[in-house]
Design a protein around this motif. Structure first.
Motif, PDB file in Angstrom:
ATOM      1  N   ARG A 166       0.820  -1.198   0.000  1.00 44.11           N
ATOM      2  CA  ARG A 166       0.000   0.000   0.000  1.00 44.11           C
ATOM      3  C   ARG A 166       0.852   1.246   0.000  1.00 44.11           C
ATOM      4  O   ARG A 166       2.029   1.224   0.399  1.00 44.11           O
ATOM      5  CB  ARG A 166      -0.978  -0.007   1.189  1.00 44.11           C
ATOM      6  CG  ARG A 166      -0.378   0.167   2.570  1.00 44.11           C
ATOM      7  CD  ARG A 166       0.347  -1.059   3.116  1.00 44.11           C
ATOM      8  NE  ARG A 166      -0.380  -2.312   2.965  1.00 44.11           N
ATOM      9  CZ  ARG A 166      -1.224  -2.784   3.881  1.00 44.11           C
ATOM     10  NH1 ARG A 166      -1.422  -2.124   5.003  1.00 44.11           N
ATOM     11  NH2 ARG A 166      -1.808  -3.940   3.709  1.00 44.11           N
ATOM     12  N   ASP A 167       0.223   2.349  -0.426  1.00 45.01           N
ATOM     13  CA  ASP A 167       0.937   3.618  -0.550  1.00 45.01           C
ATOM     14  C   ASP A 167       0.537   4.621   0.518  1.00 45.01           C
ATOM     15  O   ASP A 167       1.261   5.576   0.781  1.00 45.01           O
ATOM     16  CB  ASP A 167       0.678   4.212  -1.938  1.00 45.01           C
ATOM     17  CG  ASP A 167       1.108   3.282  -3.052  1.00 45.01           C
ATOM     18  OD1 ASP A 167       2.316   3.265  -3.361  1.00 45.01           O
ATOM     19  OD2 ASP A 167       0.252   2.564  -3.599  1.00 45.01           O
ATOM     20  N   LEU A 168      -0.648   4.426   1.117  1.00 48.37           N
ATOM     21  CA  LEU A 168      -1.113   5.344   2.159  1.00 48.37           C
ATOM     22  C   LEU A 168      -2.016   4.565   3.100  1.00 48.37           C
ATOM     23  O   LEU A 168      -2.910   3.838   2.656  1.00 48.37           O
ATOM     24  CB  LEU A 168      -1.857   6.530   1.527  1.00 48.37           C
ATOM     25  CG  LEU A 168      -2.202   7.712   2.441  1.00 48.37           C
ATOM     26  CD1 LEU A 168      -2.214   9.004   1.646  1.00 48.37           C
ATOM     27  CD2 LEU A 168      -3.567   7.529   3.113  1.00 48.37           C
ATOM     28  N   GLU A 169      -1.782   4.719   4.404  1.00 45.11           N
ATOM     29  CA  GLU A 169      -2.576   4.025   5.415  1.00 45.11           C
ATOM     30  C   GLU A 169      -3.310   5.029   6.283  1.00 45.11           C
ATOM     31  O   GLU A 169      -2.705   5.962   6.818  1.00 45.11           O
ATOM     32  CB  GLU A 169      -1.692   3.153   6.300  1.00 45.11           C
ATOM     33  CG  GLU A 169      -1.081   1.953   5.596  1.00 45.11           C
ATOM     34  CD  GLU A 169      -0.303   1.064   6.541  1.00 45.11           C
ATOM     35  OE1 GLU A 169      -0.370  -0.168   6.388  1.00 45.11           O
ATOM     36  OE2 GLU A 169       0.378   1.615   7.439  1.00 45.11           O
ATOM     37  N   ILE A 170      -4.626   4.831   6.424  1.00 47.23           N
ATOM     38  CA  ILE A 170      -5.450   5.661   7.298  1.00 47.23           C
ATOM     39  C   ILE A 170      -5.967   4.776   8.421  1.00 47.23           C
ATOM     40  O   ILE A 170      -6.693   3.811   8.188  1.00 47.23           O
ATOM     41  CB  ILE A 170      -6.632   6.286   6.534  1.00 47.23           C
ATOM     42  CG1 ILE A 170      -6.132   7.128   5.366  1.00 47.23           C
ATOM     43  CG2 ILE A 170      -7.486   7.139   7.480  1.00 47.23           C
ATOM     44  CD1 ILE A 170      -7.245   7.640   4.455  1.00 47.23           C
ATOM     45  N   GLY A 171      -5.578   5.078   9.638  1.00 48.06           N
ATOM     46  CA  GLY A 171      -6.046   4.331  10.796  1.00 48.06           C
ATOM     47  C   GLY A 171      -7.219   5.042  11.441  1.00 48.06           C
ATOM     48  O   GLY A 171      -7.185   6.264  11.642  1.00 48.06           O
ATOM     49  N   LEU A 197       1.411   5.176  10.920  1.00 47.70           N
ATOM     50  CA  LEU A 197       0.245   5.403  10.066  1.00 47.70           C
ATOM     51  C   LEU A 197       0.454   6.720   9.340  1.00 47.70           C
ATOM     52  O   LEU A 197       1.007   7.671   9.908  1.00 47.70           O
ATOM     53  CB  LEU A 197      -1.041   5.472  10.888  1.00 47.70           C
ATOM     54  CG  LEU A 197      -1.562   4.172  11.499  1.00 47.70           C
ATOM     55  CD1 LEU A 197      -2.648   4.470  12.528  1.00 47.70           C
ATOM     56  CD2 LEU A 197      -2.099   3.246  10.417  1.00 47.70           C
ATOM     57  N   ASP A 198       0.025   6.792   8.107  1.00 49.02           N
ATOM     58  CA  ASP A 198       0.154   8.051   7.365  1.00 49.02           C
ATOM     59  C   ASP A 198      -0.828   9.089   7.880  1.00 49.02           C
ATOM     60  O   ASP A 198      -0.495  10.274   7.987  1.00 49.02           O
ATOM     61  CB  ASP A 198      -0.079   7.802   5.871  1.00 49.02           C
ATOM     62  CG  ASP A 198       0.958   6.870   5.281  1.00 49.02           C
ATOM     63  OD1 ASP A 198       2.137   7.268   5.236  1.00 49.02           O
ATOM     64  OD2 ASP A 198       0.606   5.745   4.891  1.00 49.02           O
ATOM     65  N   LEU A 199      -2.047   8.659   8.180  1.00 48.59           N
ATOM     66  CA  LEU A 199      -3.074   9.556   8.715  1.00 48.59           C
ATOM     67  C   LEU A 199      -3.832   8.816   9.803  1.00 48.59           C
ATOM     68  O   LEU A 199      -4.132   7.620   9.665  1.00 48.59           O
ATOM     69  CB  LEU A 199      -4.048   9.998   7.615  1.00 48.59           C
ATOM     70  CG  LEU A 199      -3.476  10.842   6.483  1.00 48.59           C
ATOM     71  CD1 LEU A 199      -4.479  10.969   5.347  1.00 48.59           C
ATOM     72  CD2 LEU A 199      -3.081  12.227   6.996  1.00 48.59           C
ATOM     73  N   LEU A 200      -4.183   9.526  10.865  1.00 55.01           N
ATOM     74  CA  LEU A 200      -4.895   8.942  11.979  1.00 55.01           C
ATOM     75  C   LEU A 200      -6.156   9.770  12.208  1.00 55.01           C
ATOM     76  O   LEU A 200      -6.081  10.984  12.406  1.00 55.01           O
ATOM     77  CB  LEU A 200      -4.008   8.945  13.215  1.00 55.01           C
ATOM     78  CG  LEU A 200      -4.435   8.117  14.423  1.00 55.01           C
ATOM     79  CD1 LEU A 200      -3.213   7.761  15.262  1.00 55.01           C
ATOM     80  CD2 LEU A 200      -5.422   8.895  15.286  1.00 55.01           C
TER      81      LEU A 200
END
Length: 338
Positions: A166-171, A197-200
């Motif tokens: 994956r290229d971007l992870e949103i938790g 995580l890229d974005l939380l």
């Protein structure tokens, strides 16, 4: 404004909120689970287990904790945000709880039992191509073969699905945060925390730690199976008709009931069922005494049995700062100027 989301209050989910006797009793099993998680990650990192790279950017929206934290609304919000910017987007999912293991495209007439309730809802709400498969890589390949102009894939769940790069992870987290901080089964964590995580994003109203926030409130209307609307205010009026029964087969049914009451609705009865329960088999209103209210996720199954049921959509909106951070990262992936 919605009331604060009630947290799980019984059984194992309650034990996950604190380090009590039950959590410590299960802790040795969580140590074993943690060793297996780390061993699996090591195998992927060293290439002993294969991980596939797709030709388009992959965005994963998922949970570090077990149980619903508002992941599906985030997936739909991300898809609609991309669509509004002219990005051609598709969605892949395992389709949790479905009876089929086949790789399938989710179509308007697909049986929910074959494709899963959340993929069916995502398809209905966004209109984006949605494919389900036991292995998300297989779903991705099928989607790209059928829709070769797709620019971005959004993976519904899958932070722990290491077979897919994956290229971007949103938790996504709710007010529970990481609970007692223990791994399954002594706590709610699917993997050790903290992890990058890229974005939380927090979907609750009292975040347990730093991150972006989102507002979620019930819409001002309900939806019939044909797409027409009934205002919530109409249902709240005295003498509006049949008594109201609220049904929810989600991770936290009481949250839905509390939000309905906060809108001034008087609920004559409530039915709380396990998350992803097959409500198409529910017969609690066979005599038609009630007007049945349910979540959108439940409605895609319930309408087959209860065509007069009213689905109450959730208005979900991450804060502007989240979208700014999201767009900055996406620009790097797509080399586009929004």
């Amino acid at each position: 404004m919605a009331e604060p989301v009630p947290l799980p209050g019984h059984g194992l989910t309650r034990a996950w909120l604190q380090r009590g006797w039950l959590a410590y009793l299960l802790w040795p099993l969580s140590v074993l689970y943690g060793l297996l998680v780390r061993l699996r990650k090591t195998f992927y990192r060293r290439g002993w287990l294969s991980s596939e790279r797709l030709p388009v950017p992959v965005l994963v929206v998922g949970n570090v904790v077990a149980g619903g934290a508002g992941k599906t609304p985030v997936v739909m919000a991300v898809v609609q945000h991309l669509q509004a910017r002219g990005v051609r987007v598709g969605v892949i999912s395992r389709g949790y709880g479905r009876r089929s293991q086949a790789c399938l495209e989710v179509l308007p007439k697909s049986a929910v039992t074959d494709v899963g309730d959340e993929p069916a809802l995502i398809r209905r709400r966004t209109g984006a191509p949605v494919f389900v498969a036991a292995r998300r890589v297989q779903a991705a390949r099928a989607l790209l073969a059928s829709y070769p102009q797709t620019q971005v894939l959004v993976c519904d769940d899958g932070l722990q699905h290491l077979n897919l790069q994956r290229d971007l992870e949103i938790g996504v987290f709710d007010d529970r945060g990481v609970g007692n901080g223990f791994l399954l089964p002594a706590g709610p964590l699917r993997e050790p925390w903290p992890r990058p995580l890229d974005l939380l994003l927090h979907t609750g109203q009292q975040p347990a730690f730093a991150g972006f926030r989102a507002k979620r409130n019930l819409a001002s209307h309900t939806l019939r199976s044909d797409g027409s609307r009934v205002a919530l205010t109409e249902l709240a009026e005295p003498g509006h008709g049949k008594p109201l029964l609220a049904l929810a087969a989600i991770a936290q049914p009481e949250a839905f009931f509390a939000m309905l009451r906060a809108q001034g609705l008087s609920l004559a009865a409530t039915v709380a069922l396990p998350d992803h329960h097959d409500v198409s088999q529910w017969t609690g209103n066979a005599d038609g005494v009630y007007t049945v209210l349910c979540t959108e996720k439940d409605a895609v199954k319930l309408w087959a049995r209860e065509p007069a049921a009213l689905a109450v959509p959730l208005d979900f909106e991450p804060e502007p700062a989240f979208w700014s951070a999201f767009d900055r990262q996406l620009k790097l992936l797509l080399l586009l100027n929004f």
